[in-house]
Design an enzyme around this catalytic site. Structure first.
Site, PDB file in Angstrom:
ATOM      1  N   GLY A  99      -9.824  -7.998  -0.623  1.00 51.85           N
ATOM      2  CA  GLY A  99      -8.450  -8.271   0.572  1.00 51.85           C
ATOM      3  C   GLY A  99      -8.025  -9.652   0.114  1.00 51.85           C
TER       4      GLY A  99
ATOM      5  N   LYS B  56     -19.185 -15.094   1.879  1.00 54.26           N
ATOM      6  CA  LYS B  56     -20.871 -14.709   2.351  1.00 54.26           C
ATOM      7  C   LYS B  56     -21.385 -14.421   1.024  1.00 54.26           C
ATOM      8  CE  LYS B  56     -20.266 -13.888   7.228  1.00 54.26           C
ATOM      9  NZ  LYS B  56     -20.520 -12.862   8.138  1.00 54.26           N
TER      10      LYS B  56
ATOM     11  N   ARG C 100       0.689  -1.262   0.149  1.00 53.35           N
ATOM     12  CA  ARG C 100       0.057   0.065  -0.035  1.00 53.35           C
ATOM     13  C   ARG C 100       0.890   1.312  -0.017  1.00 53.35           C
ATOM     14  NH1 ARG C 100      -4.718  -1.879   3.760  1.00 53.35           N
ATOM     15  NH2 ARG C 100      -6.153  -2.463   2.133  1.00 53.35           N
TER      16      ARG C 100
END
Ligand code: ADP
Ligand code: MG
Length: 385
Positions: A343, A193, A41
């Site tokens: 992620g 999910k 990052r």
């Protein structure tokens, strides 16, 4: 959206919001110094940092780290400032411990903005204090652009503001996929999910030519179809949304046709291949099978544009990583435009050494999904008003 070209930054103090929310670990004893374990990052913001410096700007960097409740010393940005200095060939990066006492310098970094009480509440008083420290504001923190916080939204209203190069590229790439993709547009959606990804699935139902489903989120779909899911991770609240997606999806939607199952979520558990998608009791589906992976690879190879979010299985466990690896390799080899968001999907690509082989690897998990869902991101909106 305003960009760097719209700003005059020469000899100006530029408040640059970056996403330096990196993983840290304690280094070796006796110092046990906090060390950055993955600087991706920080490196992603270097083009903007360099562009601003070349144009004669003096930089005041602002970033958050974790979710501190107060000034927790283990969430200090000091190790991040040190790493940035190394990446800038030793250029000095001073750390400002307090907003009331910001040192002079070519590159200064504010302490963790979440040490400030008003940050996540988008407190206008705090935004004013940030604004008082700068002539111009640039936001390159795409990973935080879905939050309206004082350093991502409030301050941008108070001084001339624009997007940095990373944020600009993220927004243009991700909105471009939806607006004007090279076809066929193939979405690969996996992960834990259904409810996390429902907005993304709906967006692609409207726009994609094919949607390939994998990961634990296929079990609510299988459950809705009346299959046995055994002890698989099967989100109960996901079953109704899955049924709706199945009804609306028609022939766009592809589900796995074989699975790899284990006794437990462990690397050294007993393992079996299942030809079909019924999982017996005492077993949990932990990966898509080889037949599914090769069928998906063919669709990916023929795509004009590929968007991938969410692993195909429990890729952290080596015996159940093959499906995710096969899809990652297919995406890396695909001749079409390839974009990866999320992620764990990014972590999977990095684990397989394929991170450099995609056209765009988004730095924003939540932010990239919200953009794909068609939501307006507060940190982006404010740069065009
Ligand atoms: P991303 O961060 O890329 O959006 P998610 O957070 O939705 O992805 O999902 C990643 C997690 O889902 C991983 O930790 C992975 O282990 C888990 N997962 C994927 N498939 C399975 C499965 N079949 N059973 C249990 N966990 C799974
Ligand atoms: Mg995740």
């Amino acid at each position: 959206m305003r960009t760097l070209d719209d700003l005059d930054v020469e000899r100006k103090r530029v408040l640059l919001r970056v996403d330096f929310n990196v993983p840290l670990e304690n280094g070796p004893a006796p110092s046990a110094k906090r060390l950055v374990t993955d600087d991706a990052r920080i490196r992603a913001a270097l083009p903007t940092i360099q562009a601003l410096r070349e144009r004669g700007a003096r930089l005041l960097l602002a970033a958050h780290l974790g979710r501190p409740k107060d000034r927790e010393p283990e969430l200090s940005l000091r190790p991040v400032a040190e790493r940035l200095s190394e990446l800038l060939d030793g250029a000095e990066v001073k750390l400002a411990e307090s907003l009331d006492d910001v040192p002079d310098g070519e590159i200064v970094m504010l302490e963790n903005v979440r040490y400030e009480k008003g940050e996540t509440k988008n407190d206008p008083e705090l935004a004013k204090r940030y604004a008082a420290l700068a002539d111009v504001y640039v936001n390159d923190a795409f990973g935080a652009a879905h939050r309206a916080h004082a350093s991502t939204e409030g301050v941008a209203r108070l001084v001339p503001s624009a997007a940095g190069l990373l944020l600009q590229r993220e927004v243009e790439t991700l909105t471009g996929i939806l607006a004007d993709p090279k076809r066929p547009l193939v979405a690969i959606v996996g992960g834990a999910k259904v409810t996390d990804k429902i907005g993304v699935l709906e967006a692609f139902l409207d726009r994609a030519d094919a949607i390939l489903i994998g990961g634990a989120m296929c079990f609510p779909f299988f459950s809705a179809q009346g299959h046995d899911v055994g002890d698989s991770l099967c989100e109960e609240e996901g079953i109704d949304p899955a049924r709706r997606i199945l009804d609306a999806g028609g022939d766009k939607l592809t589900l796995p046709t074989d699975l790899v199952a284990g006794r437990a979520f462990e690397a050294d558990t007993a393992k079996r291949e299942i030809d079909g998608v019924d999982v017996p009791d005492g077993w949990m589906g932990l990966d898509v099978g080889a037949g599914t992976a090769s069928a998906y690879a063919v669709v990916i190879r023929d795509a004009g544009t590929v968007f991938w979010n969410g692993p195909m299985g429990a890729f952290e466990l080596e015996p159940f990583a093959a499906g995710t690896r096969a899809v990652a390799e297919a995406v890396a080899d695909a001749p079409g435009t390839t974009v990866v968001g999320g992620g764990d999907s990014a972590a999977a690509l990095a684990k397989f050494g394929l991170a450099d082989r995609v056209d765009h690897l988004s730095t924003g998990g939540g932010a990239s999904l919200e953009l794909i869902e068609g939501k307006a991101l507060p940190g982006v909106e404010v740069l065009s008003t």
